[in-house]
Design a protein around this motif. Structure first.
Motif, PDB file in Angstrom:
ATOM      1  N   VAL A 133      -4.407   5.638  24.819  1.00 21.12           N
ATOM      2  CA  VAL A 133      -3.789   4.086  24.767  1.00 21.12           C
ATOM      3  C   VAL A 133      -4.966   3.794  23.936  1.00 21.12           C
ATOM      4  N   ILE A 134      -4.140   2.717  22.730  1.00 24.75           N
ATOM      5  CA  ILE A 134      -4.875   2.740  22.017  1.00 24.75           C
ATOM      6  C   ILE A 134      -3.992   1.105  21.976  1.00 24.75           C
ATOM      7  N   MET A 135      -4.986  -0.118  22.075  1.00 24.74           N
ATOM      8  CA  MET A 135      -4.914  -1.067  22.174  1.00 24.74           C
ATOM      9  C   MET A 135      -4.640  -2.301  20.681  1.00 24.74           C
ATOM     10  N   SER A 153     -11.718  -9.455  25.642  1.00 26.80           N
ATOM     11  CA  SER A 153     -10.403  -8.644  25.912  1.00 26.80           C
ATOM     12  C   SER A 153     -10.892  -7.677  25.595  1.00 26.80           C
ATOM     13  N   ARG A 154     -12.389  -7.419  24.285  1.00 28.12           N
ATOM     14  CA  ARG A 154     -12.703  -6.182  23.733  1.00 28.12           C
ATOM     15  C   ARG A 154     -12.842  -4.922  24.390  1.00 28.12           C
ATOM     16  N   ILE A 155     -13.603  -6.057  26.084  1.00 34.10           N
ATOM     17  CA  ILE A 155     -14.168  -5.821  26.789  1.00 34.10           C
ATOM     18  C   ILE A 155     -13.629  -4.790  28.077  1.00 34.10           C
ATOM     19  N   HIS A 156     -12.545  -6.529  28.110  1.00 33.71           N
ATOM     20  CA  HIS A 156     -11.604  -5.784  29.509  1.00 33.71           C
ATOM     21  C   HIS A 156     -10.289  -4.250  29.677  1.00 33.71           C
ATOM     22  N   GLY A 173      -8.897   0.835  31.119  1.00 34.77           N
ATOM     23  CA  GLY A 173      -8.922   2.530  30.781  1.00 34.77           C
ATOM     24  C   GLY A 173      -8.550   2.625  29.118  1.00 34.77           C
ATOM     25  N   ALA A 174      -8.720   1.656  28.444  1.00 32.69           N
ATOM     26  CA  ALA A 174      -7.778   1.773  26.954  1.00 32.69           C
ATOM     27  C   ALA A 174      -9.061   2.978  26.403  1.00 32.69           C
ATOM     28  N   ASP A 175      -8.348   3.504  25.365  1.00 35.47           N
ATOM     29  CA  ASP A 175      -8.770   4.365  24.292  1.00 35.47           C
ATOM     30  C   ASP A 175      -9.373   4.596  23.630  1.00 35.47           C
ATOM     31  N   ASP A 176      -8.890   3.511  23.010  1.00 36.92           N
ATOM     32  CA  ASP A 176     -10.006   2.024  21.459  1.00 36.92           C
ATOM     33  C   ASP A 176      -9.388   0.667  21.136  1.00 36.92           C
ATOM     34  N   TYR A 177      -9.619   0.081  20.854  1.00 35.73           N
ATOM     35  CA  TYR A 177      -9.508  -0.950  20.482  1.00 35.73           C
ATOM     36  C   TYR A 177      -8.690  -1.799  19.287  1.00 35.73           C
ATOM     37  N   VAL A 178      -8.250  -2.091  18.448  1.00 29.83           N
ATOM     38  CA  VAL A 178      -8.668  -1.977  17.319  1.00 29.83           C
ATOM     39  C   VAL A 178      -7.409  -3.812  17.039  1.00 29.83           C
ATOM     40  N   VAL A 179      -8.161  -4.500  16.320  1.00 29.66           N
ATOM     41  CA  VAL A 179      -7.632  -5.548  16.167  1.00 29.66           C
ATOM     42  C   VAL A 179      -7.246  -5.439  14.712  1.00 29.66           C
ATOM     43  N   LYS A 180      -6.117  -6.291  14.951  1.00 33.11           N
ATOM     44  CA  LYS A 180      -4.727  -7.636  13.313  1.00 33.11           C
ATOM     45  C   LYS A 180      -5.488  -8.559  12.576  1.00 33.11           C
ATOM     46  N   PRO A 181      -5.545  -7.969  11.649  1.00 32.40           N
ATOM     47  CA  PRO A 181      -4.641  -6.976  10.659  1.00 32.40           C
ATOM     48  C   PRO A 181      -5.883  -6.202  10.115  1.00 32.40           C
ATOM     49  N   TYR A 182      -5.176  -4.648  10.525  1.00 25.98           N
ATOM     50  CA  TYR A 182      -6.725  -3.931  10.422  1.00 25.98           C
ATOM     51  C   TYR A 182      -5.714  -2.623   8.463  1.00 25.98           C
ATOM     52  N   GLY A 233      -4.999   3.353   7.758  1.00 27.73           N
ATOM     53  CA  GLY A 233      -6.111   4.722   7.416  1.00 27.73           C
ATOM     54  C   GLY A 233      -7.193   4.389   8.232  1.00 27.73           C
ATOM     55  N   GLU A 234      -7.411   3.913   8.918  1.00 26.00           N
ATOM     56  CA  GLU A 234      -8.376   3.348   9.788  1.00 26.00           C
ATOM     57  C   GLU A 234      -7.870   3.502  11.264  1.00 26.00           C
ATOM     58  N   LEU A 235      -6.390   2.907  11.344  1.00 23.64           N
ATOM     59  CA  LEU A 235      -5.284   2.781  12.835  1.00 23.64           C
ATOM     60  C   LEU A 235      -4.900   4.532  12.841  1.00 23.64           C
ATOM     61  N   LEU A 236      -4.693   5.053  11.480  1.00 24.65           N
ATOM     62  CA  LEU A 236      -4.370   6.926  11.674  1.00 24.65           C
ATOM     63  C   LEU A 236      -5.428   7.644  11.844  1.00 24.65           C
ATOM     64  N   ALA A 237      -7.145   7.048  11.179  1.00 20.86           N
ATOM     65  CA  ALA A 237      -8.343   8.038  11.853  1.00 20.86           C
ATOM     66  C   ALA A 237      -8.415   7.660  13.489  1.00 20.86           C
ATOM     67  N   ARG A 238      -7.822   6.655  13.617  1.00 21.65           N
ATOM     68  CA  ARG A 238      -8.344   6.630  15.417  1.00 21.65           C
ATOM     69  C   ARG A 238      -7.284   7.113  16.299  1.00 21.65           C
ATOM     70  N   ILE A 239      -6.558   7.231  15.750  1.00 21.20           N
ATOM     71  CA  ILE A 239      -5.100   7.655  16.565  1.00 21.20           C
ATOM     72  C   ILE A 239      -5.697   9.266  16.695  1.00 21.20           C
ATOM     73  N   HIS A 240      -5.702   9.981  15.610  1.00 21.42           N
ATOM     74  CA  HIS A 240      -6.165  11.525  15.595  1.00 21.42           C
ATOM     75  C   HIS A 240      -7.289  11.946  16.484  1.00 21.42           C
ATOM     76  N   ALA A 241      -7.684  10.606  16.345  1.00 25.34           N
ATOM     77  CA  ALA A 241      -9.972  10.623  16.839  1.00 25.34           C
ATOM     78  C   ALA A 241      -9.391  10.609  18.601  1.00 25.34           C
TER      79      ALA A 241
END
Length: 249
Positions: free
Chosen positions: A77-79, A88-91, A96-105, A108-116
């Motif tokens: 799960v990527i928030m 909010s990030r810590i929470h 159990g979130a695997d990663d946390y991405v803040v908009k706007p993003y 390319g970074e989002l794709l990299a995080r998905i693959h990671a």
């Protein structure tokens, strides 16, 4: 790769789905938390490699959705949210979130995080929230979280926990617990012998970040020990958190 995009804004979802589609992703769009949970059920359709989860959903908060997903699924799960504050990030990560991405993003970074996150070894449901090993000492299996449909009673020595009715008995006698006391006990009882971090307990039981809530946790642990009449059953692991120890015999 199959992705479940949980986003209530159709315009945002449409644009992101189009971009992800060009990069070879098969995207399903869920507009609410309930729709997302349904999609992740065993009979809800195809399995997903990753969930992109917005927090501002119309039916329930994204944090609650993440917690429900983690109870029944090990899908990464990527928030993906506009909430940029540290709490909010810590929470989210504690839930159990695997990663946390803040908009706007950057896409390319989002794709990299998905693959990671997809490359990481898969976890059993609930394991992402535990500070200990996937299987506690002695090989005791993880049990269903409190309140889940069809949850079986948990027998821990003289203590019996009934998740469906939220009742606890000690030596056959009912014990009156507050809502938070029950949630705390049931959380620890998921995996006897495994240490639960203080931050994790606060996120799971109080649905908030750790800051300023430590004393409240200590008070509830002390109350539980007294009511269960077995103080050693909830063991303090100094500097880390707590674990439930099942009395021998």
């Amino acid at each position: 790769m199959r992705l479940l995009l949980v986003e209530d804004d159709d315009r945002v979802a449409s644009a992101l789905s189009a971009v992800l589609g060009k990069h070879g992703f098969d995207v399903r769009h869920a507009r609410s938390g309930g729709e997302a949970i349904q999609a992740l059920l065993p009979d809800g359709g195809p399995e997903y490699d990753c969930v992109l989860l917005d927090l501002g959903l119309p039916d329930q908060d994204g944090f609650e959705v993440c917690s429900r997903i983690r109870r029944r699924s090990a899908t990464p799960v990527i928030m993906v949210t506009a909430r940029s504050d540290v709490r909010s990030r810590i929470h989210g990560l504690n839930l159990g979130a695997d990663d946390y991405v803040v908009k706007p993003y950057d896409i390319g970074e989002l794709l990299a995080r998905i693959h990671a996150v997809v490359r990481r070894p898969p976890l059993r449901p609930g394991a992402a929230q535990s500070a200990g090993p996937a299987t506690p000492p002695g090989g005791s299996p993880m049990v269903t979280l409190p309140g889940a449909d069809g949850a079986a009673p948990m027998t821990l020595g003289a203590v019996v926990i009934e998740p469906s009715t939220r009742q606890v008995t000690v030596d056959g006698r009912p014990v009156a617990l507050t809502r938070k006391e029950f949630d705390l006990l049931a959380l620890l009882a998921q995996r006897p012998g495994v240490v639960f971090r203080r931050e994790q307990i606060i996120s799971e039981v109080w649905r908030t970040a750790w800051e300023g809530t430590g004393r409240t946790l200590e008070v509830h642990v002390a109350s539980l020990r007294a009511k269960l009449r077995t103080p050693a059953m909830i063991e303090t692991v100094r500097g880390v958190g707590y674990r439930l120890v099942v009395p021998a015999g």
